[in-house]
Write a protein that holds these residues in place. Structure first.
Motif, PDB file in Angstrom:
ATOM      1  N   UNK A 133       0.844  -1.199   0.000  1.00 16.70           N
ATOM      2  CA  UNK A 133       0.000   0.000   0.000  1.00 16.70           C
ATOM      3  C   UNK A 133       0.875   1.243   0.000  1.00 16.70           C
ATOM      4  N   UNK A 134       0.664   2.075  -1.008  1.00 18.17           N
ATOM      5  CA  UNK A 134       1.413   3.316  -1.146  1.00 18.17           C
ATOM      6  C   UNK A 134       0.660   4.415  -0.395  1.00 18.17           C
ATOM      7  N   UNK A 135       1.236   4.869   0.728  1.00 15.31           N
ATOM      8  CA  UNK A 135       0.554   5.881   1.543  1.00 15.31           C
ATOM      9  C   UNK A 135       0.522   7.247   0.860  1.00 15.31           C
ATOM     10  N   UNK A 136       1.422   7.471  -0.084  1.00 12.24           N
ATOM     11  CA  UNK A 136       1.433   8.746  -0.799  1.00 12.24           C
ATOM     12  C   UNK A 136       0.357   8.781  -1.883  1.00 12.24           C
ATOM     13  N   UNK A 137       0.324   7.723  -2.692  1.00 12.82           N
ATOM     14  CA  UNK A 137      -0.645   7.652  -3.780  1.00 12.82           C
ATOM     15  C   UNK A 137      -1.992   7.110  -3.325  1.00 12.82           C
ATOM     16  N   UNK A 138      -2.035   6.537  -2.123  1.00  6.41           N
ATOM     17  CA  UNK A 138      -3.253   5.939  -1.590  1.00  6.41           C
ATOM     18  C   UNK A 138      -3.831   4.872  -2.534  1.00  6.41           C
ATOM     19  N   UNK A 139      -2.968   3.961  -2.901  1.00  4.48           N
ATOM     20  CA  UNK A 139      -3.392   2.857  -3.750  1.00  4.48           C
ATOM     21  C   UNK A 139      -2.447   1.673  -3.545  1.00  4.48           C
ATOM     22  N   UNK A 140      -2.918   0.506  -3.965  1.00  5.36           N
ATOM     23  CA  UNK A 140      -2.099  -0.707  -3.879  1.00  5.36           C
ATOM     24  C   UNK A 140      -1.199  -0.741  -5.105  1.00  5.36           C
ATOM     25  N   UNK A 141       0.100  -0.671  -4.872  1.00  8.96           N
ATOM     26  CA  UNK A 141       1.051  -0.591  -5.969  1.00  8.96           C
ATOM     27  C   UNK A 141       1.875  -1.868  -6.056  1.00  8.96           C
ATOM     28  N   UNK A 142       2.539  -2.051  -7.198  1.00  8.30           N
ATOM     29  CA  UNK A 142       3.240  -3.298  -7.472  1.00  8.30           C
ATOM     30  C   UNK A 142       4.740  -3.120  -7.381  1.00  8.30           C
ATOM     31  N   UNK A 143       5.427  -4.250  -7.257  1.00  8.00           N
ATOM     32  CA  UNK A 143       6.882  -4.239  -7.224  1.00  8.00           C
ATOM     33  C   UNK A 143       7.406  -3.626  -8.511  1.00  8.00           C
ATOM     34  N   UNK A 144       8.493  -2.887  -8.410  1.00  5.14           N
ATOM     35  CA  UNK A 144       9.030  -2.198  -9.568  1.00  5.14           C
ATOM     36  C   UNK A 144       8.767  -0.715  -9.536  1.00  5.14           C
ATOM     37  N   UNK A 145       8.046  -0.269  -8.505  1.00 11.36           N
ATOM     38  CA  UNK A 145       7.819   1.161  -8.370  1.00 11.36           C
ATOM     39  C   UNK A 145       9.167   1.869  -8.224  1.00 11.36           C
ATOM     40  N   UNK A 146       9.320   3.049  -8.849  1.00 11.47           N
ATOM     41  CA  UNK A 146      10.613   3.751  -8.748  1.00 11.47           C
ATOM     42  C   UNK A 146      11.021   4.025  -7.306  1.00 11.47           C
ATOM     43  N   UNK A 147      10.063   4.209  -6.430  1.00  7.75           N
ATOM     44  CA  UNK A 147      10.379   4.511  -5.037  1.00  7.75           C
ATOM     45  C   UNK A 147      10.206   3.288  -4.133  1.00  7.75           C
ATOM     46  N   UNK A 148      10.233   2.089  -4.727  1.00 11.47           N
ATOM     47  CA  UNK A 148      10.003   0.869  -3.930  1.00 11.47           C
ATOM     48  C   UNK A 148      11.030   0.742  -2.819  1.00 11.47           C
ATOM     49  N   UNK A 149      12.231   1.237  -3.057  1.00 15.78           N
ATOM     50  CA  UNK A 149      13.282   1.121  -2.053  1.00 15.78           C
ATOM     51  C   UNK A 149      13.123   2.141  -0.932  1.00 15.78           C
ATOM     52  N   UNK A 150      12.091   2.988  -0.998  1.00 14.42           N
ATOM     53  CA  UNK A 150      11.885   3.973   0.068  1.00 14.42           C
ATOM     54  C   UNK A 150      11.599   3.308   1.404  1.00 14.42           C
ATOM     55  N   UNK A 151      11.091   2.074   1.334  1.00 12.97           N
ATOM     56  CA  UNK A 151      10.969   1.271   2.546  1.00 12.97           C
ATOM     57  C   UNK A 151       9.679   1.463   3.299  1.00 12.97           C
ATOM     58  N   UNK A 152       9.783   1.260   4.636  1.00 11.92           N
ATOM     59  CA  UNK A 152       8.602   1.141   5.478  1.00 11.92           C
ATOM     60  C   UNK A 152       7.800   2.434   5.588  1.00 11.92           C
ATOM     61  N   UNK A 153       8.429   3.585   5.451  1.00 11.46           N
ATOM     62  CA  UNK A 153       7.724   4.841   5.708  1.00 11.46           C
ATOM     63  C   UNK A 153       6.624   5.098   4.683  1.00 11.46           C
ATOM     64  N   UNK A 154       6.900   4.779   3.423  1.00 12.08           N
ATOM     65  CA  UNK A 154       5.915   5.063   2.379  1.00 12.08           C
ATOM     66  C   UNK A 154       5.020   3.859   2.078  1.00 12.08           C
ATOM     67  N   UNK A 155       5.584   2.654   2.088  1.00 10.86           N
ATOM     68  CA  UNK A 155       4.847   1.461   1.699  1.00 10.86           C
ATOM     69  C   UNK A 155       4.511   0.616   2.917  1.00 10.86           C
ATOM     70  N   UNK A 156       3.277   0.138   2.962  1.00 14.23           N
ATOM     71  CA  UNK A 156       2.793  -0.689   4.070  1.00 14.23           C
ATOM     72  C   UNK A 156       2.572  -2.092   3.550  1.00 14.23           C
ATOM     73  N   UNK A 157       3.178  -3.057   4.256  1.00 15.53           N
ATOM     74  CA  UNK A 157       3.077  -4.448   3.833  1.00 15.53           C
ATOM     75  C   UNK A 157       3.438  -5.349   5.009  1.00 15.53           C
ATOM     76  N   UNK A 158       2.793  -6.504   5.095  1.00 17.23           N
ATOM     77  CA  UNK A 158       3.126  -7.494   6.112  1.00 17.23           C
ATOM     78  C   UNK A 158       2.845  -8.880   5.528  1.00 17.23           C
ATOM     79  N   UNK A 159       3.920  -9.535   5.067  1.00 18.36           N
ATOM     80  CA  UNK A 159       3.765 -10.832   4.406  1.00 18.36           C
ATOM     81  C   UNK A 159       3.416 -11.926   5.410  1.00 18.36           C
ATOM     82  N   UNK A 160       3.948 -11.843   6.618  1.00 17.19           N
ATOM     83  CA  UNK A 160       3.778 -12.923   7.582  1.00 17.19           C
ATOM     84  C   UNK A 160       2.364 -12.998   8.137  1.00 17.19           C
ATOM     85  N   UNK A 161       1.789 -11.842   8.540  1.00 19.07           N
ATOM     86  CA  UNK A 161       0.492 -11.842   9.213  1.00 19.07           C
ATOM     87  C   UNK A 161      -0.664 -11.380   8.332  1.00 19.07           C
TER      88      UNK A 161
END
Length: 676
Positions: free
Chosen positions: A501-529
């Motif tokens: 989830x991209x908190x800036x764009x407010x949408x579910x975005x896919x791998x390969x985003x130019x800012x994907x490496x921005x990490x936890x602050x911008x993108x929300x994800x939890x694979x385990x739970x």
């Protein structure tokens, strides 16, 4: 499910015909009038080389269009087809199905086909953009006779390693590299094998297959999965062993549910390529495999992983042998193993002593089985509708938090493709947390998936190529931007490494985003739970927490796409109340019904009897089957004393005579007796 129009095969113009859910997919068709037996033979960054009926197609990975100028057509000669007809084969059988293809140079191809049940091989040279026939030679031992036969081959070090059959009837299986082969009619080496895949690693060539287990033969008949190994530099043995392997060894692959009585998935169906990644705190090289139960058993399939390290360690362990025909198969004592150790790679195997060559010839089976990585299957599916057939792995897909996961794409024999992963793989190599991200009906029901290939491209063009006997499709690796994913909770609940989830764009975005490496602050994800506190509380809990939501949920209640929908799960408290209420209602209804029924059936003539049991017994005595029209016989009205029902004898008068006896002396007459 795919809803596709009919398209003429080999078209150079890409057409989007199939539909998976709301997604249009690319399709490539072959000869629509006959079965093509598509086989994915070679792949590079731009194209796929696919073997088919009399043709090798060169297909673009960008849009599945065909490079028609690089098509290779190879038809069987009329003489070979006529000979095939004389062998009792049909017209479809007597075609040339391309089963083996290898790039032996940048501009040179080696191709082998069934050639109307007379295998042949050819070399083609690429000149001015066209492939030109160069030479032709015998293909026996390199290519199968039957297009349906499970065979595999790999080109390495200037030589072709093949696992197939060497005769028309298919009763002479072999693992072959000119001039070396496995023993003929030796069940200890190969016993009715079905070859699955071949791959190279360092100085070894690995063969994966399933076969009838010779070590189990005294207890019945079963099939085990194997991995066999030969050395690339094996030159054969001395003297009469010059055309025999000196390094051929095999081990069992153990894919089972652990326990006191393990449940085994014994029949391997497919393997991935060698995958290198981080699991727990260590770097490992893994091979993922698809396994199934026998067709006459419980319908089950599983995915297991095996490390290259474990496979190599098994080949360094003890050998297994059967001393006599009626003996059990046991480990060979180390003192009986000759020196140098049989089966090892040496510089010149022709200098090995005869004792070592004879030993490895009769002791090809290792005692220890290769254990499954993670100590258990990664995924298990019990189903009577389908079984797993193929697997492809997109290795080490990175997530915004810096973790990496292997994404598994699993094909079935019912046209489905399942995307799954082990959510605990990055943190531990001892535990399994199976997550099924989605299950798609890509091919029509009943059409098996025969091959899968992950195509990684720049941007969002990465795709999964799905192959069947008669068509090839390409679908997206993910559906992050689906209209069904509308909020943070739904996006995180996917547990898909491709999606965040991209908190800036407010949408579910896919791998390969130019800012994907921005990490936890911008993108929300939890694979385990599959849930994240940053997404907030679910709407259902804020409005009516006591009422179960009617929407399909996962983990914390997020709405899922239809491919993941499950039945609602109720709490233990709700279930207990429902069961208790049902029991009380049943007791009340039963009591009232029984009471009313007993009052209705009670006889009025016996209402003055003090004991209910006595009335019940008398009602039974008065029932009769002599009068079919009457429900019961009324008691006889006479002045004679009643019969003693307890002793079953008539009462007596004061003078000692029976009360019911006649005063006159009459002869005794036969009477009808009724026993109750």
């Amino acid at each position: 499910m795919c809803e596709c129009d009919v398209q003429r095969l080999g078209s150079s113009i890409p057409e989007y015909r199939g539909i998976v859910g709301e997604e249009q997919v690319q399709r490539f068709l072959g000869n629509e009038s006959h079965k093509d037996h598509f086989k994915l033979l070679e792949k590079d960054q731009n194209s796929l080389l696919v073997g088919a009926r009399n043709i090798v197609y060169n297909i673009s990975l960008r849009d599945l269009s065909e490079f028609t100028e690089q098509r290779i057509e190879w038809y069987s000669s009329p003489a070979h087809r006529e000979l095939c007809y004389l062998k009792g084969k049909s017209d479809d059988d007597c075609q040339n199905y391309i089963r083996v293809l290898a790039k032996i140079a940048d501009n040179k191809l080696l191709i082998c086909g069934t050639n109307a049940y007379k295998p042949l091989c050819r070399n083609y040279l690429l000149k001015n953009g066209d492939y030109v026939f160069e030479k032709e030679y015998e293909g026996r031992g390199l290519c199968p006779f039957d297009p349906d036969h499970n065979s595999t081959a790999i080109y390495s070090g200037g030589q072709l390693y093949s696992a197939t059959v060497a005769d028309f009837s298919g009763t002479d299986p072999l693992i072959y590299r000119e001039p070396l082969r496995t023993e003929r009619s030796d069940l200890k080496q190969l016993n009715a094998p079905n070859f699955v895949s071949t791959m190279e690693y360092d100085d070894f060539i690995f063969f994966f297959f399933r076969e009838t287990a010779v070590e189990y033969i005294n207890c019945g008949k079963t099939v085990y999965s194997r991995v066999a190994r030969v050395c690339k530099h094996d030159k054969g043995g001395p003297h009469q062993f010059g055309d025999r392997w000196t390094s051929f060894l095999k081990s069992r692959l153990n894919c089972s549910v652990p326990g006191d009585y393990p449940f085994y998935f014994n029949e391997i169906q497919s393997t991935s390529e060698i995958i290198e990644g981080t699991y727990g705190d260590q770097v490992q090289k893994l091979i993922y495999g698809v396994f199934a139960t026998p067709v006459n058993s419980i319908g089950g399939s599983a995915v297991c992983a095996f490390s290259i390290r474990s496979i190599l360690e098994t080949f360094e362990g003890p050998f297994k042998e059967q001393e006599t025909m009626n003996s059990n198969w046991l480990a060979v004592q180390s003192m009986k193993v000759p020196e140098p150790r049989p089966g090892q790679c040496v510089n010149d195997s022709r200098t090995l002593p005869d004792v070592s060559v004879n030993f490895v010839k009769s002791h090809t089976l290792m005692d220890e089985a290769v254990p499954a990585f993670f100590a258990r299957p990664i995924m298990i599916r019990i189903s009577l509708q389908y079984r797993f057939t193929k697997i492809a792995v997109d290795q080490q897909v990175r997530t915004p938090d810096g973790k990496s996961y292997d994404v598994l794409f699993i094909g079935t024999d019912d046209g489905k493709v399942i995307k799954a992963l082990n959510a605990d793989s990055f943190d531990s190599d001892k535990t399994v947390n199976s997550v099924v991200v989605e299950e798609l009906q890509v091919l029509p029901p009943g059409v098996p998936v025969t091959n899968l290939y992950v195509v990684r491209m720049d941007g969002d063009d990465s795709k999964l190529v799905v192959v069947s006997d008669d068509e090839i499709q390409a679908i997206k690796l993910h559906r992050c931007n689906s209209d069904k994913i509308t909020n943070c909770r739904e996006c995180v609940a996917l547990q898909d490494p491709y999606c965040a989830w991209d908190t800036t764009e407010q949408r579910c975005t896919a791998v390969g985003s130019p800012d994907w490496s921005a990490g936890k602050r911008r993108f929300i994800q939890n694979i385990t739970k599959g849930e994240h506190k940053a997404c907030g509380r679910p709407v259902a809990e804020e409005v009516a927490p006591a009422v179960p939501s009617q929407q399909t949920t996962k983990a914390n209640g997020a709405k899922l796409p239809s491919s993941q929908e499950k039945l609602p799960i109720y709490t233990a408290e709700t279930l207990s109340i429902a069961v208790a209420t049902s029991c009380l209602a049943a007791l009340a209804v039963g009591f009232v019904s029984g009471f009313l029924f007993s009052r209705r059936c009670r006889g009025e003539d016996y209402s003055d009897m003090p004991f209910p049991d006595q009335r019940h017994q008398l009602n039974r005595l008065t029932e009769s089957s002599l009068n079919a029209d009457a429900a019961y016989l009324p008691p006889c009205a006479n002045n004679k004393a009643a019969i003693n029902l307890v002793l079953n004898v008539p009462p007596k008068n004061a003078n000692g005579k029976n009360a019911n006896s006649s005063a006159e002396n009459k002869p005794i007459q036969k009477v009808k007796k009724t026993y109750i």
